[in-house]
Design an enzyme around this catalytic site. Structure first.
Site, short mmCIF file in Angstrom:
data_model
loop_
_atom_site.label_atom_id
_atom_site.label_comp_id
_atom_site.label_asym_id
_atom_site.label_seq_id
_atom_site.Cartn_x
_atom_site.Cartn_y
_atom_site.Cartn_z
N GLY A 13 -2.86 6.10 -5.38
CA GLY A 13 -3.34 5.03 -6.16
C GLY A 13 -2.52 3.67 -6.40
O GLY A 13 -2.61 3.01 -7.24
N SER A 14 -1.59 3.61 -5.45
CA SER A 14 -0.54 2.53 -5.72
C SER A 14 -1.17 1.07 -5.34
O SER A 14 -0.97 -0.08 -6.23
CB SER A 14 0.62 2.69 -4.85
OG SER A 14 0.62 2.42 -3.58
N ASN A 15 -1.85 1.01 -4.30
CA ASN A 15 -2.83 -0.29 -3.98
C ASN A 15 -3.62 -0.56 -5.34
O ASN A 15 -3.77 -1.62 -5.61
CB ASN A 15 -3.66 -0.07 -2.73
CG ASN A 15 -2.68 -0.56 -1.48
OD1 ASN A 15 -2.34 -1.71 -1.54
ND2 ASN A 15 -2.15 0.29 -0.62
N MET A 92 -9.91 8.39 1.61
CA MET A 92 -9.91 9.03 3.20
C MET A 92 -11.01 9.55 3.60
O MET A 92 -11.34 10.83 3.94
CB MET A 92 -8.62 10.19 2.93
CG MET A 92 -7.17 9.43 2.81
SD MET A 92 -7.10 8.02 3.98
CE MET A 92 -5.23 7.81 3.95
N HIS A 111 -5.59 -1.16 5.81
CA HIS A 111 -5.10 -0.13 6.59
C HIS A 111 -3.61 -0.58 6.80
O HIS A 111 -3.33 -1.90 7.01
CB HIS A 111 -5.66 -0.28 7.92
CG HIS A 111 -5.41 0.68 8.96
ND1 HIS A 111 -5.70 2.09 8.57
CD2 HIS A 111 -4.64 0.52 10.05
CE1 HIS A 111 -5.02 2.64 9.87
NE2 HIS A 111 -4.40 1.67 10.34
C1 GAR Z 1 -1.84 3.04 1.90
O1 GAR Z 1 -0.96 2.97 2.59
C2 GAR Z 1 -3.41 2.88 2.73
O2 GAR Z 1 -3.15 1.55 3.55
C3 GAR Z 1 -3.53 3.86 3.50
O3 GAR Z 1 -3.29 4.94 2.54
C4 GAR Z 1 -2.61 4.45 1.70
C5 GAR Z 1 -2.77 4.73 0.21
O4 GAR Z 1 -1.85 4.58 -0.67
N1 GAR Z 1 -4.95 3.87 4.06
C6 GAR Z 1 -5.37 4.38 5.04
O5 GAR Z 1 -4.40 4.54 5.80
C7 GAR Z 1 -6.71 4.03 5.52
N2 GAR Z 1 -6.79 4.42 7.01
P1 GAR Z 1 -2.01 4.21 -2.18
O6 GAR Z 1 -2.96 5.37 -2.69
O7 GAR Z 1 -0.79 4.34 -2.70
O8 GAR Z 1 -2.74 2.82 -2.39
#
Ligand code: GAR
Length: 203
Positions: A13-15, A92, A111
């Site tokens: 969940g950092s984004n 996902m 992405h």
């Molecule tokens: C992020 O790098 C996002 O771009 C990727 O999963 C990670 C989630 O990190 N998403 C994909 O690869 C989708 N195809 P986060 O939970 O820390 O945001």
């Protein structure tokens, strides 16, 4: 007018955290809810600590697919909460075609590569191992394919001096946090039209 936005997560969940904190600090006219297919997602705790409502999709099966029950639940959440944008942030699961068609230009994804290069779940690893010097991240509308929808914004990241995949991932993640927020502000502030695959802002 305040826009209602759902952020969908599966894990860290950092984004999501970056979107919530930046929006709060800038006083963006938005209200968030966070939805997860994973009751153990670390991002749920972060959202709750920030004071954002969270919803867990129950009984998700393994794999990429959402059950019909969960698909209906998402539809219900969008309608009930009057959601105008769903931001997938490390969610996902594949969003079923019928949902995308029911809510056009609503589902947005980030992405970690410069699409159309390096689609799929190991994007940073694939780019690093391929030996590209510049990778990056892409914010795009979701269509019925995987990582194929019309591109909203992209940001390049020089990974040529990264010594391992972790370093490349971190550099790209920093760019993701910036790009997703820029894309959110753009989507909120500017009209746009989609012609073919091209998202054109300003009218
Ligand atoms: C992020 O790098 C996002 O771009 C990727 O999963 C990670 C989630 O990190 N998403 C994909 O690869 C989708 N195809 P986060 O939970 O820390 O945001």
């Amino acid at each position: 007018m305040v826009k209602k936005i759902a952020i969908f997560i599966s894990g860290r969940g950092s984004n999501m955290e970056s979107l919530l904190k930046k929006s709060l600090s800038d006083n963006l006219p938005v209200q968030f809810i966070v939805v997860s297919d994973n009751p153990k997602a670390n991002g749920l705790k972060i959202a709750e600590n920030i004071g954002v409502k969270t919803i867990v999709l129950e009984n998700c099966s393994d794999g990429w697919k959402l059950t019909d029950e969960n698909s209906e639940k998402i539809e219900q959440i969008i309608k009930e909460h009057n959601i105008s944008l769903v931001l997938l942030a490390g969610f996902m699961r594949i969003i079923p075609k019928q949902l995308i068609e029911k809510f056009p230009s609503t589902f947005v994804n980030i992405h970690p590569s410069l699409l159309p290069s390096f689609k799929g779940k190991n994007a940073q690893r694939d780019a690093f191992e391929y030996g590209v010097k510049i990778s990056g991240c892409t914010v795009h509308f979701v269509d019925s394919g995987v990582d194929t929808g019309p591109i909203i914004m992209q940001k390049g990241v020089d990974i040529s001096s990264c010594i391992n995949i972790e370093e490349a991932k971190n550099e790209i993640l920093k760019a993701e946090h910036e790009l997703y927020y820029e894309a959110l502000k753009l989507l909120l502030s500017s009209k746009y039209t989609i012609i073919g695959r091209r998202v054109i802002f300003g009218f």
